[in-house]
Design an enzyme around this catalytic site. Structure first.
Site: not given
Ligand code: NDP
Length: 446
Positions: A125, A165
């Protein structure tokens, strides 16, 4: 003190400033006691001691110039945790909360998640404390180019293949790939999550969300139920959340919430395909805030600075970030009748909350298993890049569905075999652990 207590004690002492990493190791090791009793050879070969120490940690300075001409300095990381099953593989996260603890926990989890996919991938990561929110495209490009100018010497198609991510989507992968290609004078499958125009795989953007829904469907089917007709609470509104909603809709379920770091929206009328298109345009193109949903659709309300777990539902998909379902949230979900929780995000549920859900008989799919569809499809992207061909949407989706079915089967069989029937946390940990441990035994002390 038991052997596993000794290990945990050592990990806590050696990583005292890394609470998320210690939490991930504890959650993992807690499931392994029956395996370690049955397999003294793992203990003799100090498998757990080696597994909790990354093979390599790279930390570096990322200097760049913003639009106002100011010098900016961020910190970059790549944690190459374990490569016993294949080249390191795992996403890059750009978010102000990024630090060594969070990336070590994510790389550790990634190793066992990747093992569960049955594909040949090690665990890694990386990322930076850079915040793409509010930055211009030019600033994001300059940052990505500077980040890659250091990272490129540590990665490669046979060494380490990063992906996206939080905060790293198509735009960032494009800039990172462009700089890698320029520095190495080579067009190779060094990153996944690429645009389909230049080497990406169909279904990769959809894969994590789709996979989480498929996994929830497998858990329900295993006890004669289905997702059809269920209301779904989803947190986040990024990549994983959007495609969780899309697949839930396709399977006849009804998403009713989305969130971001400012709060959540609740639409009791349901988020249909047209409303979901609005969210995708809002978040992916205009890069706006989820609050705008409630301004556009009067059926919805916006709840500032809150998470959506108070909203009654039958299925919950935490898809934002770590530790977002705490004990009180889990108790609320149970009181409101939740039947299934599938973690789209990594470690979104605290250990106490997991316990509460499992004790109440809720089907609980841990991230290691439930969100493995993303990296599995990254693995499929690597295969297509190596073969220099592109599979159709149906072919990739079919393989993804098959992999999610196999992960469900592996986790439920391992749970059954070691006396944890129905416990997918223990099952996923044991199935991932034994695969990695056996490969480490085969490859000797390295
Ligand atoms: P994105 O950046 O596309 O979206 C993240 C979302 O989560 C946004 O809506 C963001 O809001 C919100 N968010 C992030 N940090 C916080 C926080 N501290 N408190 C509240 N809301 C938060 O990321 P992904 O959708 O790709 O990833 C989401 C999760 O899925 C993560 O845990 C990631 O590790 C996991 N994941 C992702 C994969 C992938 O293929 N993308 C694969 C496997 C797991 P805001 O815009 O306000 O920051």
């Amino acid at each position: 003190m038991s052997y596993t207590d000794d290990i945990l004690d050592h990990v806590r002492k050696n990583n005292s400033e890394q609470p998320e990493f210690c939490q991930a190791v504890q959650e993992f090791v807690d499931s392994l006691t029956p395996v370690l009793e049955k397999r003294p050879d793992y203990r003799k070969a100090k498998i757990l001691e080696r597994m909790t120490e990354p093979e390599r940690v790279v930390m570096f300075r990322v200097p760049w110039i913003d639009d106002a001409g100011e010098y900016q300095i961020n910190r970059g990381f790549r944690i190459q945790f374990n490569s016993v099953l294949g080249p390191y593989k795992g996403g890059l996260r750009f978010h102000p909360t990024v630090n060594l603890s969070i990336l070590k926990f994510l790389a550790f989890e990634q190793t066992y998640k990747n093992a569960l996919t049955t594909l040949s991938m090690g665990g890694a990561k990386g990322g930076s404390d850079f915040d793409p929110k509010g930055k211009s495209d030019a600033e994001v490009m300059k940052f990505c180019q500077s980040f890659m100018t250091e990272l490129y010497r540590h990665i490669g198609q046979y060494t380490d293949v990063p992906a996206g991510d939080i905060g790293v989507g198509l735009r960032e992968i494009g800039y990172l790939f462009g700089q890698y290609r320029r520095l190495e004078n080579e067009f190779s499958g060094v990153l996944t999550g690429k645009s389909v125009n230049w080497g990406g795989s169909l279904i990769r953007p959809e894969a994590t969300g789709y996979g989480a829904v498929y996994f929830a469907g497998e858990m329900l089917a295993h006890c004669g139920r289905s997702l059809e007709g269920k209301t779904c609470v989803i947190s986040g509104s990024g990549n994983v959340a959007q495609f969780t909603a899309k697949k839930a809709l396709e399977l006849g379920a009804t998403p009713i919430t989305f969130s971001d770091s400012n709060g959540y929206i609740y639409d009791p009328d349901g988020i249909d395909a047209e409303k979901l298109r609005f969210v995708m345009e809002l978040k992916n193109i205009r890069r706006g805030r989820i609050q705008e949903y409630s301004e556009r659709y009067p059926s919805a309300s916006f709840y500032p600075d809150a998470r959506p777990w108070d909203v009654p539902c039958e299925a919950a998909f935490p898809s934002a970030t770590e530790n977002e379902i705490q004990l009180a949230d889990a108790e609320r979900l149970v009181a409101n009748g939740v039947e299934v929780v599938a973690e789209g995000a990594n470690m979104p549920t605290t250990p106490e909350a997991v316990d509460a859900l499992q004790r109440a008989g809720v089907l609980f799919g841990p991230g290691k298993a439930a969100n493995a569809g993303g990296v599995a499809t990254s693995g499929l992207e690597m295969s297509q890049n190596s073969m220099r061909l592109s599979w159709t949407e149906d072919e990739v989706d079919g393989r993804l569905r098959q992999i999610m079915r196999q992960i469900h089967q592996a986790a439920s069989q391992a749970a059954e075999e070691y006396g944890y029937s129905g416990n997918y946390v223990a099952g996923a940990n044991i199935a991932g652990f034994t695969k990695v441990a056996d490969a480490m035994l085969d490859q000797g002390l390295v």
